[in-house]
Scaffold this active site. Structure first.
Site, PDB file in Angstrom:
ATOM      1  N   VAL A 184     -11.986 -40.305 -39.969  1.00 27.11           N
ATOM      2  CA  VAL A 184     -12.113 -39.459 -40.867  1.00 27.11           C
ATOM      3  C   VAL A 184     -11.465 -39.441 -42.371  1.00 27.11           C
ATOM      4  CG1 VAL A 184     -11.997 -36.715 -41.518  1.00 27.11           C
ATOM      5  CG2 VAL A 184     -12.118 -37.454 -39.128  1.00 27.11           C
TER       6      VAL A 184
ATOM      7  N   TYR B 268      -2.765 -31.019 -26.825  1.00 30.38           N
ATOM      8  CA  TYR B 268      -3.300 -31.350 -27.894  1.00 30.38           C
ATOM      9  C   TYR B 268      -3.866 -29.715 -28.712  1.00 30.38           C
ATOM     10  CZ  TYR B 268      -6.931 -32.929 -31.293  1.00 30.38           C
ATOM     11  OH  TYR B 268      -7.975 -33.045 -32.286  1.00 30.38           O
TER      12      TYR B 268
ATOM     13  N   LYS C 153      -2.412 -27.908 -32.028  1.00 29.36           N
ATOM     14  CA  LYS C 153      -3.192 -27.682 -33.233  1.00 29.36           C
ATOM     15  C   LYS C 153      -3.468 -26.157 -33.499  1.00 29.36           C
ATOM     16  CE  LYS C 153      -5.108 -31.618 -34.426  1.00 29.36           C
ATOM     17  NZ  LYS C 153      -5.263 -32.078 -35.677  1.00 29.36           N
TER      18      LYS C 153
HETATM   19  P1  NAP Z   1      -7.858 -41.223 -35.981  1.00 30.21           P
HETATM   20  O1  NAP Z   1      -8.810 -42.256 -36.325  1.00 30.21           O
HETATM   21  O2  NAP Z   1      -7.195 -41.847 -34.670  1.00 30.21           O
HETATM   22  O3  NAP Z   1      -6.732 -41.796 -36.977  1.00 30.21           O
HETATM   23  C1  NAP Z   1      -5.407 -41.144 -37.148  1.00 30.21           C
HETATM   24  C2  NAP Z   1      -4.783 -40.987 -38.412  1.00 30.21           C
HETATM   25  O4  NAP Z   1      -3.253 -40.542 -38.261  1.00 30.21           O
HETATM   26  C3  NAP Z   1      -4.553 -42.823 -38.681  1.00 30.21           C
HETATM   27  O5  NAP Z   1      -4.599 -42.666 -39.986  1.00 30.21           O
HETATM   28  C4  NAP Z   1      -3.116 -43.015 -38.160  1.00 30.21           C
HETATM   29  O6  NAP Z   1      -2.321 -44.021 -38.767  1.00 30.21           O
HETATM   30  C5  NAP Z   1      -2.371 -41.471 -38.507  1.00 30.21           C
HETATM   31  N1  NAP Z   1      -1.330 -41.164 -37.741  1.00 30.21           N
HETATM   32  C6  NAP Z   1      -1.059 -41.257 -36.346  1.00 30.21           C
HETATM   33  N2  NAP Z   1      -0.049 -40.929 -36.056  1.00 30.21           N
HETATM   34  C7  NAP Z   1       0.847 -40.997 -37.314  1.00 30.21           C
HETATM   35  C8  NAP Z   1       2.232 -40.878 -37.287  1.00 30.21           C
HETATM   36  N3  NAP Z   1       3.201 -40.610 -36.481  1.00 30.21           N
HETATM   37  N4  NAP Z   1       2.512 -40.800 -38.784  1.00 30.21           N
HETATM   38  C9  NAP Z   1       1.715 -41.281 -39.659  1.00 30.21           C
HETATM   39  N5  NAP Z   1       0.408 -41.248 -39.691  1.00 30.21           N
HETATM   40  C10 NAP Z   1      -0.200 -40.976 -38.292  1.00 30.21           C
HETATM   41  O7  NAP Z   1      -8.294 -39.998 -36.025  1.00 30.21           O
HETATM   42  P2  NAP Z   1      -9.441 -39.371 -36.488  1.00 30.21           P
HETATM   43  O8  NAP Z   1     -10.405 -38.938 -35.622  1.00 30.21           O
HETATM   44  O9  NAP Z   1      -9.757 -39.673 -37.985  1.00 30.21           O
HETATM   45  O10 NAP Z   1      -8.810 -37.821 -36.740  1.00 30.21           O
HETATM   46  C11 NAP Z   1      -8.294 -36.996 -38.072  1.00 30.21           C
HETATM   47  C12 NAP Z   1      -7.972 -35.560 -37.914  1.00 30.21           C
HETATM   48  O11 NAP Z   1      -9.466 -35.073 -37.065  1.00 30.21           O
HETATM   49  C13 NAP Z   1      -7.205 -35.320 -36.627  1.00 30.21           C
HETATM   50  O12 NAP Z   1      -6.160 -34.423 -37.033  1.00 30.21           O
HETATM   51  C14 NAP Z   1      -7.868 -34.890 -35.321  1.00 30.21           C
HETATM   52  O13 NAP Z   1      -7.219 -34.076 -34.563  1.00 30.21           O
HETATM   53  C15 NAP Z   1      -9.129 -34.114 -36.116  1.00 30.21           C
HETATM   54  N6  NAP Z   1     -10.382 -34.105 -35.185  1.00 30.21           N
HETATM   55  C16 NAP Z   1     -10.965 -35.298 -34.788  1.00 30.21           C
HETATM   56  C17 NAP Z   1     -12.095 -35.444 -33.885  1.00 30.21           C
HETATM   57  C18 NAP Z   1     -12.766 -36.350 -33.624  1.00 30.21           C
HETATM   58  O14 NAP Z   1     -13.584 -36.587 -32.812  1.00 30.21           O
HETATM   59  N7  NAP Z   1     -12.423 -37.696 -33.979  1.00 30.21           N
HETATM   60  C19 NAP Z   1     -12.627 -34.192 -33.803  1.00 30.21           C
HETATM   61  C20 NAP Z   1     -12.195 -33.037 -34.434  1.00 30.21           C
HETATM   62  C21 NAP Z   1     -10.848 -33.115 -35.092  1.00 30.21           C
HETATM   63  P3  NAP Z   1      -2.177 -45.582 -38.106  1.00 30.21           P
HETATM   64  O15 NAP Z   1      -3.296 -46.041 -38.025  1.00 30.21           O
HETATM   65  O16 NAP Z   1      -1.232 -46.171 -39.087  1.00 30.21           O
HETATM   66  O17 NAP Z   1      -1.621 -45.053 -36.948  1.00 30.21           O
END
Ligand code: NAP
Ligand code: GDP
Length: 322
Positions: free
Chosen positions: A21, A144, A148
Site C-alpha cells: 500500500v 490480527y 486492528k
Molecule cells: P506490507 O506490504 O507487508 O508492508 C508492511 C510495511 O510495514 C512495510 O513497509 C514494513 O517495513 C512495515 N513494517 C512492518 N513491521 C514494522 C516494524 N516493526 N516497524 C516499522 N515498520 C514495519 O503490508 P501492506 O499489505 O502494504 O499493508 C499495509 C496496511 O494495510 C497494513 O496496516 C495492513 O494491515 C493493511 N491491510 C492490508 C491488506 C492486504 O490485503 N494486504 C488488506 C487490508 C488492510 P519493512 O519492509 O522494512 O519490514
C-alpha cells in the site's frame, strides 16, 4: 530562493511506506505533486515501530503534521492461522507507539489502516462501519483482528480525552505491484500469481488452495492509494470508512484464479487442493458511505488491475518479495 510561501506546510509521514500500500501511495502522491506537501515514506529500517524509543526518535526527526499509518505485521490466511499471538503482540505495540507519539508530537491528523477481515464472523450482510465490534472475528485471524479493532478504540479515546483527529480506513483484500508474493505468508492474489508463474515455467499443474468457493471483494493498491489521499484531505470523522468495491463486484477465489490464468494465458492443468483451509467464507462489505461521500470515484476493473500486477511480477521477478 526558498521563501516561507514555498515551504511545505504539511509533512506527511507514511509508516509502512515500503510495502504494497505504501508504494502505491508513493506513486500516486508523486503524480499529484502538491507543492505544499512533503511526503516521507519510512520502513522498519528507519525505525522499528515496536520500540517506543525508536518511534519517538522518528517523530522528532521528521516532525510530521499528518501521518498515514500502514506499518503492521501483515499476512494471508495461512500465516494468520500459525502466528495469532505474534500478530496480536507486534501490531498492538506498533499501533500504540505510533498513535501515542502522534499525540505527543501534536500531529494534526492520523489515518490508520484496518481491514475487512477484522469484522465479526457471525453477522448479517453487507457489513458496515457500525458493526466492527459486534461479535468475535473469524477464529483464523483473531490476533490480527483484535489488534486492528483496538486502533478504532484508541482513536475514539484520543478524540474524547484530547480532541485528536485520529481516524481509520477499512480496505478489503488488497493486491498490486510490490505485494508479498511469498506462498507461506502472502495473500491469495499474489499467491495465485506466483503459483501460475511457476506452473508455466516448470510445466506443472497450477493448484488453488481450498475449495475455491469463498467470496472476496478485492481492491487494487493504486485505487486504494487514491482513496487514502482523499481521506487524508477530505474525511474528517473519527469513525472509520470502508474502502471497497461494490457488493456486486465480489468474486469467488476460483473466479479470481481463472482471471489470473487468463492474464498469463496459462494452458496447463488447474487443481483445487481441498485439504487446505478456506478461511472465512465471506466478509461482504458495504461501500455505501464511500459512495455517498465520493460518488465519482471509479475503481479499476479487476481484470485490468490483475493484468498490470501480473506484468509487474513477471518484469520484477528477480527482486519481488517472494
Ligand atoms: P506490507 O506490504 O507487508 O508492508 C508492511 C510495511 O510495514 C512495510 O513497509 C514494513 O517495513 C512495515 N513494517 C512492518 N513491521 C514494522 C516494524 N516493526 N516497524 C516499522 N515498520 C514495519 O503490508 P501492506 O499489505 O502494504 O499493508 C499495509 C496496511 O494495510 C497494513 O496496516 C495492513 O494491515 C493493511 N491491510 C492490508 C491488506 C492486504 O490485503 N494486504 C488488506 C487490508 C488492510 P519493512 O519492509 O522494512 O519490514
Ligand atoms: P483472507 O482474505 O484474509 O482470508 O486471506 P487470503 O488473501 O490469504 O485469502 C485466503 C483465501 O484464498 C482462502 O479461501 C484460501 O483457501 C484461498 N487461497 C487459494 N489459493 C491461495 C494461495 O495461494 N494463497 C493464499 N493465501 N490463499 C489462497
Amino acid at each position: 530562493m526558498a521563501d516561507s510561501q514555498s515551504k511545505p506546510c504539511r509533512t506527511i509521514l507514511v509508516t509502512g511506506g515500503t510495502g504494497l500500500v505504501g508504494m502505491a501511495i508513493k506513486e500516486i502522491a508523486e503524480i499529484g505533486n502538491q507543492t505544499n506537501e512533503k511526503w516521507v515514506f519510512v520502513s522498519s529500517k528507519d525505525a522499528d515501530l515496536t520500540s517506543e524509543a525508536e518511534t519517538c526518535a522518528l517523530f522528532e526527526k521528521h516532525k510530521p503534521t499528518h501521518v498515514i499509518h500502514l506499518a503492521a505485521m501483515v499476512g494471508g490466511l495461512f500465516s494468520n492461522l500459525k502466528y495469532n499471538l505474534d500478530f496480536w503482540r507486534i501490531n498492538i505495540k506498533i499501533n500504540d507507539n505510533v498513535l501515542h507519539n502522534a499525540y505527543k508530537h501534536n500531529v494534526r491528523k492520523v489515518v490508520s489502516c484496518l481491514s475487512t477481515c477484522i469484522f465479526p464472523d457471525k453477522t448479517t450482510y453487507p457489513i458496515d462501519e457500525s458493526m466492527i465490534h459486534n461479535g468475535p472475528p473469524h477464529d483464523s485471524n483473531f490476533g490480527y483482528a483484535y489488534a486492528k479493532r483496538m486502533i478504532d478504540v484508541q482513536n475514539k479515546a484520543y478524540h474524547s480525552q484530547h480532541g485528536c483527529m485520529f481516524t481509520s480506513v477499512i480496505p478489503t483484500n488488497v493486491f498490486g505491484p510490490h505485494d508479498n508474493f511469498n506462498l507461506e505468508n502472502g495473500h491469495v492474489i499474489p499467491g495465485l500469481i506466483h503459483k501460475v508463474y511457476r506452473a508455466k515455467e516448470d510445466d506443472t499443474p497450477f493448484t488453488i488452495w481450498g475449495t475455491g468457493s469463498p467470496l472476496r471483494q478485492f481492491i487494487y493498491s493504486k485505487d486504494l492509494a487514491r482513496l487514502f489521499i482523499w481521506v487524508l484531505h477530505e474525511y474528517d470523522e473519527v469513525n472509520p470508512i470502508i474502502l471497497s468495491v461494490g457488493e456486486e463486484d465480489e468474486v469467488s477465489i476460483k473466479e479470481v484464479a481463472d482471471m489470473v490464468v487468463d492474464a498469463y494465458e496459462f494452458k496447463g492443468n488447474v487443481f483445487l487442493d481441498t485439504s487446505k483451509s478456506d478461511g472465512q467464507f465471506k466478509k461482504t462489505a458495504s461501500n455505501a458511505k464511500l459512495k455517498s461521500l465520493f460518488p465519482d470515484f471509479k475503481f479499476t476493473p479487476i481484470k485490468q488491475a490483475l493484468k498490470e500486477t501480473v506484468t509487474w511480477f513477471v518484469d520484477n521477478y528477480e527482486t519481488a518479495r517472494k
